[in-house]
Design an enzyme around this catalytic site. Structure first.
Site, PDB file in Angstrom:
ATOM      1  N   GLY A  12       0.812  -1.210   0.000  1.00 26.35           N
ATOM      2  CA  GLY A  12       0.000   0.000   0.000  1.00 26.35           C
ATOM      3  C   GLY A  12       0.848   1.265   0.000  1.00 26.35           C
ATOM      4  N   ASP A  13       0.169   2.414  -0.169  1.00 27.15           N
ATOM      5  CA  ASP A  13       0.803   3.734  -0.134  1.00 27.15           C
ATOM      6  C   ASP A  13       1.851   3.926  -1.225  1.00 27.15           C
ATOM      7  OD1 ASP A  13      -0.763   4.333   2.083  1.00 27.15           O
ATOM      8  OD2 ASP A  13       0.732   3.531   3.458  1.00 27.15           O
ATOM      9  N   GLU A  14       1.642   3.296  -2.362  1.00 23.42           N
ATOM     10  CA  GLU A  14       2.606   3.382  -3.465  1.00 23.42           C
ATOM     11  C   GLU A  14       2.403   4.630  -4.316  1.00 23.42           C
ATOM     12  OE1 GLU A  14       0.519   0.772  -2.984  1.00 23.42           O
ATOM     13  OE2 GLU A  14       1.690  -1.074  -2.775  1.00 23.42           O
ATOM     14  N   LYS A  16      -0.927   5.308  -5.482  1.00 25.98           N
ATOM     15  CA  LYS A  16      -2.034   4.945  -6.379  1.00 25.98           C
ATOM     16  C   LYS A  16      -2.923   6.162  -6.613  1.00 25.98           C
ATOM     17  CE  LYS A  16      -3.340   1.877  -3.370  1.00 25.98           C
ATOM     18  NZ  LYS A  16      -2.227   1.941  -2.414  1.00 25.98           N
ATOM     19  N   GLY A  40      -5.807   5.642   2.446  1.00 27.89           N
ATOM     20  CA  GLY A  40      -5.573   7.086   2.481  1.00 27.89           C
ATOM     21  C   GLY A  40      -4.767   7.458   1.257  1.00 27.89           C
ATOM     22  N   HIS A  41      -5.346   8.278   0.394  1.00 23.23           N
ATOM     23  CA  HIS A  41      -4.665   8.656  -0.841  1.00 23.23           C
ATOM     24  C   HIS A  41      -4.514  10.168  -0.873  1.00 23.23           C
ATOM     25  CE1 HIS A  41      -6.990   4.923  -2.470  1.00 23.23           C
ATOM     26  NE2 HIS A  41      -5.989   4.583  -1.703  1.00 23.23           N
ATOM     27  N   THR A 128      -5.973  -0.276  11.128  1.00 18.19           N
ATOM     28  CA  THR A 128      -6.262   1.161  11.180  1.00 18.19           C
ATOM     29  C   THR A 128      -7.386   1.463  12.169  1.00 18.19           C
ATOM     30  OG1 THR A 128      -7.835   0.915   9.380  1.00 18.19           O
ATOM     31  CG2 THR A 128      -5.571   1.481   8.765  1.00 18.19           C
ATOM     32  N   ARG A 142     -22.948 -13.435   6.851  1.00 12.37           N
ATOM     33  CA  ARG A 142     -24.308 -13.157   6.333  1.00 12.37           C
ATOM     34  C   ARG A 142     -25.141 -12.350   7.312  1.00 12.37           C
ATOM     35  NH1 ARG A 142     -23.559 -18.152   3.813  1.00 12.37           N
ATOM     36  NH2 ARG A 142     -22.355 -18.586   5.668  1.00 12.37           N
ATOM     37  N   GLN A 222      -5.135  -0.244  -0.761  1.00 11.88           N
ATOM     38  CA  GLN A 222      -4.119  -1.107  -0.137  1.00 11.88           C
ATOM     39  C   GLN A 222      -3.133  -1.651  -1.184  1.00 11.88           C
ATOM     40  OE1 GLN A 222      -7.694  -1.925   1.000  1.00 11.88           O
ATOM     41  NE2 GLN A 222      -7.222  -0.172   2.258  1.00 11.88           N
ATOM     42  N   THR A 297      -1.359   8.494   5.617  1.00 12.80           N
ATOM     43  CA  THR A 297      -2.405   9.480   5.303  1.00 12.80           C
ATOM     44  C   THR A 297      -3.617   9.280   6.205  1.00 12.80           C
ATOM     45  OG1 THR A 297      -1.663   9.332   3.005  1.00 12.80           O
ATOM     46  CG2 THR A 297      -3.772  10.386   3.356  1.00 12.80           C
ATOM     47  N   ALA A 302       4.169   6.544  11.499  1.00 12.72           N
ATOM     48  CA  ALA A 302       5.399   6.513  10.699  1.00 12.72           C
ATOM     49  C   ALA A 302       5.406   5.206   9.931  1.00 12.72           C
ATOM     50  CB  ALA A 302       6.611   6.600  11.615  1.00 12.72           C
ATOM     51  N   ASP A 331      12.243  10.206  -7.219  1.00 14.63           N
ATOM     52  CA  ASP A 331      12.936  11.426  -6.765  1.00 14.63           C
ATOM     53  C   ASP A 331      13.424  11.306  -5.319  1.00 14.63           C
ATOM     54  OD1 ASP A 331       9.958  11.450  -6.521  1.00 14.63           O
ATOM     55  OD2 ASP A 331      10.371  13.153  -5.209  1.00 14.63           O
TER      56      ASP A 331
HETATM   57  P1  GDP Z   1      -1.686   5.629  -2.029  1.00 13.56           P
HETATM   58  O1  GDP Z   1      -2.328   5.154  -0.781  1.00 13.56           O
HETATM   59  O2  GDP Z   1      -1.087   4.520  -2.825  1.00 13.56           O
HETATM   60  O3  GDP Z   1      -2.583   6.500  -2.862  1.00 13.56           O
HETATM   61  O4  GDP Z   1      -0.450   6.538  -1.583  1.00 13.56           O
HETATM   62  P2  GDP Z   1      -0.463   7.665  -0.446  1.00 13.56           P
HETATM   63  O5  GDP Z   1      -1.207   8.857  -0.937  1.00 13.56           O
HETATM   64  O6  GDP Z   1      -0.860   7.094   0.865  1.00 13.56           O
HETATM   65  O7  GDP Z   1       1.077   7.977  -0.339  1.00 13.56           O
HETATM   66  C1  GDP Z   1       1.792   8.492  -1.429  1.00 13.56           C
HETATM   67  C2  GDP Z   1       2.413   9.865  -1.053  1.00 13.56           C
HETATM   68  O8  GDP Z   1       3.440  10.174  -1.964  1.00 13.56           O
HETATM   69  C3  GDP Z   1       1.439  11.007  -1.133  1.00 13.56           C
HETATM   70  O9  GDP Z   1       1.755  11.931  -0.125  1.00 13.56           O
HETATM   71  C4  GDP Z   1       1.687  11.606  -2.517  1.00 13.56           C
HETATM   72  O10 GDP Z   1       1.386  12.989  -2.574  1.00 13.56           O
HETATM   73  C5  GDP Z   1       3.168  11.394  -2.642  1.00 13.56           C
HETATM   74  N1  GDP Z   1       3.673  11.162  -4.006  1.00 13.56           N
HETATM   75  C6  GDP Z   1       3.031  10.606  -5.069  1.00 13.56           C
HETATM   76  N2  GDP Z   1       3.887  10.442  -6.101  1.00 13.56           N
HETATM   77  C7  GDP Z   1       5.081  10.908  -5.684  1.00 13.56           C
HETATM   78  C8  GDP Z   1       6.367  10.982  -6.290  1.00 13.56           C
HETATM   79  O11 GDP Z   1       6.608  10.563  -7.417  1.00 13.56           O
HETATM   80  N3  GDP Z   1       7.372  11.546  -5.539  1.00 13.56           N
HETATM   81  C9  GDP Z   1       7.161  11.999  -4.276  1.00 13.56           C
HETATM   82  N4  GDP Z   1       8.196  12.530  -3.616  1.00 13.56           N
HETATM   83  N5  GDP Z   1       5.967  11.905  -3.670  1.00 13.56           N
HETATM   84  C10 GDP Z   1       4.946  11.359  -4.360  1.00 13.56           C
HETATM   85  P1  IMO Z   2      -3.793   2.619   0.916  1.00 14.04           P
HETATM   86  O1  IMO Z   2      -4.981   2.452   0.021  1.00 14.04           O
HETATM   87  C1  IMO Z   2      -1.109   0.905   3.865  1.00 14.04           C
HETATM   88  C2  IMO Z   2      -2.820  -2.007   6.669  1.00 14.04           C
HETATM   89  C3  IMO Z   2      -2.877  -1.615   8.133  1.00 14.04           C
HETATM   90  C4  IMO Z   2      -2.664  -2.959   8.786  1.00 14.04           C
HETATM   91  C5  IMO Z   2      -3.432  -3.912   7.860  1.00 14.04           C
HETATM   92  C6  IMO Z   2      -4.828  -4.271   8.350  1.00 14.04           C
HETATM   93  O2  IMO Z   2      -3.611   4.009   1.401  1.00 14.04           O
HETATM   94  O3  IMO Z   2      -2.573   2.045   0.280  1.00 14.04           O
HETATM   95  P2  IMO Z   2      -7.096  -2.875   8.365  1.00 14.04           P
HETATM   96  O4  IMO Z   2      -7.456  -1.606   9.070  1.00 14.04           O
HETATM   97  O5  IMO Z   2      -7.223  -2.811   6.889  1.00 14.04           O
HETATM   98  O6  IMO Z   2      -7.779  -4.086   8.951  1.00 14.04           O
HETATM   99  O7  IMO Z   2      -5.521  -3.093   8.704  1.00 14.04           O
HETATM  100  O8  IMO Z   2      -3.526  -3.248   6.611  1.00 14.04           O
HETATM  101  N1  IMO Z   2      -3.467  -1.075   5.731  1.00 14.04           N
HETATM  102  C7  IMO Z   2      -2.792  -0.232   4.924  1.00 14.04           C
HETATM  103  N2  IMO Z   2      -1.465   0.006   4.821  1.00 14.04           N
HETATM  104  N3  IMO Z   2      -1.968   1.544   3.039  1.00 14.04           N
HETATM  105  C8  IMO Z   2      -3.301   1.277   3.117  1.00 14.04           C
HETATM  106  O9  IMO Z   2      -4.176   1.765   2.222  1.00 14.04           O
HETATM  107  C9  IMO Z   2      -3.770   0.386   4.112  1.00 14.04           C
HETATM  108  N4  IMO Z   2      -4.987  -0.074   4.484  1.00 14.04           N
HETATM  109  C10 IMO Z   2      -4.785  -0.976   5.457  1.00 14.04           C
HETATM  110  O10 IMO Z   2      -1.860  -0.689   8.461  1.00 14.04           O
HETATM  111  O11 IMO Z   2      -1.306  -3.317   8.736  1.00 14.04           O
HETATM  112 MG    MG Z   3      -2.223   5.459   1.249  1.00 16.88          MG
END
Ligand code: GDP
Ligand code: IMO
Ligand code: MG
Length: 429
Positions: A12-14, A16, A40-41, A128, A142, A222, A297, A302, A331
């Protein structure tokens, strides 16, 4: 066919959210297929920053309808708040459609999530605490309540009473305070009035759009390794973030899938507990966290950080059928003397480049790293692959070669414009 699925490659948090926003511009529908407000995006648009948890970021585009699919579990309070914030920031209503088949998250799901984490003592999953797991538990048992029932006042009242009476029997047996059904009904009736206009036959509407040739973007929250079946069980979420989740979570027939874009950062992160072979418990990991601003997000926690794990990424590419890869946050790695890529593990004294599905084996896996020369240049102004320093090019090439998946896009900053398109035809035809 004009369909694209965007999938998080690892935990997650790539980024997306950024890519969904970028490709949402040309999509007629942007459909989220799994999870809830555990996601969280963060999306940056000029001077404005949007934080989405439930609503797909395609809503930022006037021509795109954001769809909350059947595979989701939706917290009405969070949805109402998110829609309000979006409208205040954008000055627009936004087009929204919610599947009547999606499940609803109730306060008792959140309490159960928190209580179960507490009971795990020194070994919590690190959820979360948004009630996601318990909402999926009720769905599978169900006894879940779906959007169709939620927006119908008579059905909402009777269903909440029925489910709460079941749950109260268990709570009372353990000497716990019972749940107050009337308070929930009053609170949820108010949300239902605000949400009712958006609830409809999303599966049918989206399917017809695809058959008309309109572009539809599917979005998994995720990441692959948090998938309930394909992930590092039990350190996973309750749903299917993998590409197959788009089918079961929206009614998309597998035969209508066109492209699957895997999104992976240039390094790895994980929030919550569970195995993470390449995790760096040193100043390099801390430096990545600071340079990448790696704080969740949703919960502000951390994020754990480490080098990119190519063994895990290739596994993700295979099980999702990535037609191409997007490498984000390249970057962030500027300024490191060397950058690492994990190309095999040592498990029980044996070297392997296969990703183990046994979590215990993954926990014991020692990463074997290929260290590559780093670069110092700021990448955020690079618009083409050729403009990247040769060390960064080599890093990207190695990812492509190892995973046997073409890299179609590189992101070098959070803004829409900070994007290098290498092979756009592999993303949208
Ligand atoms: P998601 O959950 O996959 O949508 O990712 P998150 O939003 O949780 O985390 C990605 C973070 O990286 C966000 O704060 C974006 O604004 C930031 N971000 C996205 N693309 C880039 C990038 O290419 N470089 C940097 N430095 N930040 C980025
Ligand atoms: P996005 O869409 C990163 C993680 C939680 C925990 C596990 C189970 O922003 O990439 P849950 O509350 O889903 O039962 O928690 O999954 N987790 C994420 N980690 N990005 C997310 O979403 C996540 N959604 C859940 O931290 O380890
Ligand atoms: Mg995220």
């Amino acid at each position: 066919m004009p369909t694209l699925i965007i999938v998080g490659a690892l935990w997650g948090d790539e980024a997306k959210g950024k890519l969904v926003d970028v490709f949402g511009e040309s999509a007629r529908f942007n459909v989220r297929y799994s999870g809830g407000n555990n996601a969280g995006h963060t999306v940056k648009v000029g001077s404005e920053t949007y934080k989405f948890h439930l609503i797909p970021s395609g809503i930022l585009h006037e021509s795109c309808t954001a769809v909350l699919g059947a595979g989701m579990v939706i917290c009405p309070a969070a949805l109402v708040e998110e829609l309000k914030t979006f409208r205040e920031k954008s000055g627009r209503e936004g087009k929204l459609l919610i599947s009547g088949a999606a499940h609803v998250v109730f306060p008792y799901h959140r309490s159960q999530d928190a209580a179960e984490e507490e009971m795990r003592g020194d070994n919590p999953l690190g959820t979360t605490k948004r009630g996601i797991g318990p909402a999926y538990q009720d769905k599978v048992s169900r006894i879940g309540i779906r959007m169709w029932e939620f927006v119908d006042p008579n059905r909402l009242t009777s269903r909440v009473k029925e489910v709460v009476s079941l749950k109260n029997r268990t709570l009372q047996a353990f000497g716990e305070k019972p749940i107050d059904a009337d308070a929930i009904i009053a609170e949820y009736c108010a949300y239902a009035d605000l949400i009712r206009p958006f609830v409809g036959e999303a599966e049918l509407i989206v399917n017809e759009a695809i058959r008309r040739g309109e572009k539809v973007l599917f979005e998994g929250a995720q990441g692959t390794l948090l998938d309930i079946d394909m992930g590092t069980y039990p350190y996973v979420t309750g749903s299917h973030p993998t590409s197959g989740g788009a089918c079961v979570g929206t009614g998309l027939p597998p035969t209508m899938i066109d492209n699957v874009l895997g999104v992976c950062a240039a390094y790895a992160t994980r929030v919550g507990a569970g195995p993470f072979p390449t995790e760096l418990h040193n100043e390099i990991g801390e430096r990545i966290r600071i340079q990448g601003n790696e704080f969740g997000t949703t919960t502000g926690r951390a994020r754990r950080t480490g080098w990119l794990d190519l063994v895990a990424l290739r596994h993700a590419s295979r099980i999702n059928g990535f037609t191409s890869l997007a490498i984000t946050r390249l970057d962030v790695l500027s300024g490191f003397e060397e950058v690492g890529l994990c190309t095999s593990y040592e498990v029980d004294g044996h070297q392997t480049d296969a990703f183990p599905s046994d979590t215990m084996k993954l926990e014991a896996a020692k990463p074997l790293l290929e260290m590559q020369p780093g670069w110092n240049e700021n990448l955020s102004n690079c618009k083409t692959y050729e403009e990247l320093p040769k060390e960064a090019q080599r890093f990207v090439d190695r990812i492509e070669m190892f995973t046997e998946t073409p890299v179609s896009l590189i992101s070098v900053g959070p803004e829409r414009t900070e994007t290098i398109y290498l092979k756009p035809s592999l993303i949208w035809n």
